[in-house]
Design a protein around this motif. Structure first.
Motif, short mmCIF file in Angstrom:
data_model
loop_
_atom_site.label_atom_id
_atom_site.label_comp_id
_atom_site.label_asym_id
_atom_site.label_seq_id
_atom_site.Cartn_x
_atom_site.Cartn_y
_atom_site.Cartn_z
N ALA A 31 5.92 -8.68 6.34
CA ALA A 31 5.43 -7.66 5.41
C ALA A 31 4.04 -7.11 5.71
CB ALA A 31 5.49 -8.21 3.98
N ALA A 32 3.62 -7.11 6.97
CA ALA A 32 2.30 -6.57 7.29
C ALA A 32 2.21 -5.08 6.94
CB ALA A 32 1.97 -6.80 8.76
N PHE A 33 3.27 -4.32 7.16
CA PHE A 33 3.24 -2.90 6.83
C PHE A 33 3.10 -2.71 5.32
CE2 PHE A 33 5.31 1.11 5.65
CZ PHE A 33 4.50 1.99 6.34
N ASP A 34 3.84 -3.47 4.55
CA ASP A 34 3.73 -3.37 3.09
C ASP A 34 2.33 -3.74 2.62
OD1 ASP A 34 6.34 -2.51 2.80
OD2 ASP A 34 7.13 -4.50 2.38
N ALA A 35 1.73 -4.73 3.25
CA ALA A 35 0.35 -5.11 2.91
C ALA A 35 -0.60 -3.96 3.22
CB ALA A 35 -0.05 -6.37 3.66
N GLY A 36 -0.35 -3.27 4.32
CA GLY A 36 -1.18 -2.12 4.68
C GLY A 36 -1.08 -1.00 3.66
N ARG A 37 0.12 -0.79 3.13
CA ARG A 37 0.28 0.23 2.10
C ARG A 37 -0.51 -0.14 0.85
NH1 ARG A 37 6.56 1.45 1.39
NH2 ARG A 37 5.75 3.22 0.22
N ALA A 38 -0.46 -1.39 0.45
CA ALA A 38 -1.21 -1.86 -0.71
C ALA A 38 -2.71 -1.72 -0.47
CB ALA A 38 -0.85 -3.29 -1.05
#
Length: 170
Positions: free
Chosen positions: A85-92
């Motif tokens: 979930a690194a991409f999702d963390a980046g969105r947050a």
């Protein structure tokens, strides 16, 4: 503030005033992260906020630029399940950075230099890892986003030109 103006005028800031952030501002920043989209709406993140001086100091030692973490009015580590979930963390993260800027709060993402030390500083479990550490504070040097048009901020940005960034294929 216009969303594109916020994107164009926002810059990473590493120097903050000692002024504390209001609880309302902190809540808005964290809620902006919570509202971020995620793959299959799994919302895989946890926002870990170190509140003791000892934890902030220990976390500062685990990132690449410790001084801005030490001086921040708010520090948020975005934590996800190991390897995911690194991409999702980046969105947050981006939502929080932009929400802060909308409140007149400067911010900077801080890369994790020592993952094990960061995990200890944040009291994480074996199945968790910090993806990024965000620091927030009142900017030492004030900047008025509305002093220029978004196009002027964009032209002044230290970024590759758009025609070198975009490749069209037919």
């Amino acid at each position: 503030m216009d969303a594109f103006l916020a994107i164009a005028s926002r810059r990473d800031e590493r120097r903050y005033l000692a002024d504390p952030l209001s609880e309302e501002t902190v809540d808005r920043i964290l809620d902006a992260g919570r509202l971020s989209g995620s793959s299959k709406n799994r919302q895989p993140w946890t926002f870990v906020v170190p509140t003791s001086r000892a934890r902030v100091e220990a976390l500062a030692e685990a990132v690449w630029a410790p001084e801005n973490v030490r001086a921040a009015g708010l520090v948020v580590a975005i934590v996800v399940p190991v390897g995911r979930a690194a991409f999702d963390a980046g969105r947050a993260a981006q939502n929080m950075l932009l929400a802060a800027w909308n409140e007149g709060i400067a911010s900077c993402p801080n890369g994790v230099r020592d993952g094990d030390a960061a995990c200890r500083a944040l009291a994480l479990g074996d199945d968790e890892e910090p993806v990024i550490v965000l620091s927030f504070g009142r900017p030492e040097r004030a900047r008025d986003p509305e002093s220029r048009a978004a196009s002027e901020w964009s032209a002044r940005a230290n970024r590759r030109p758009l025609d070198e960034t975009v490749r069209e294929v037919a």
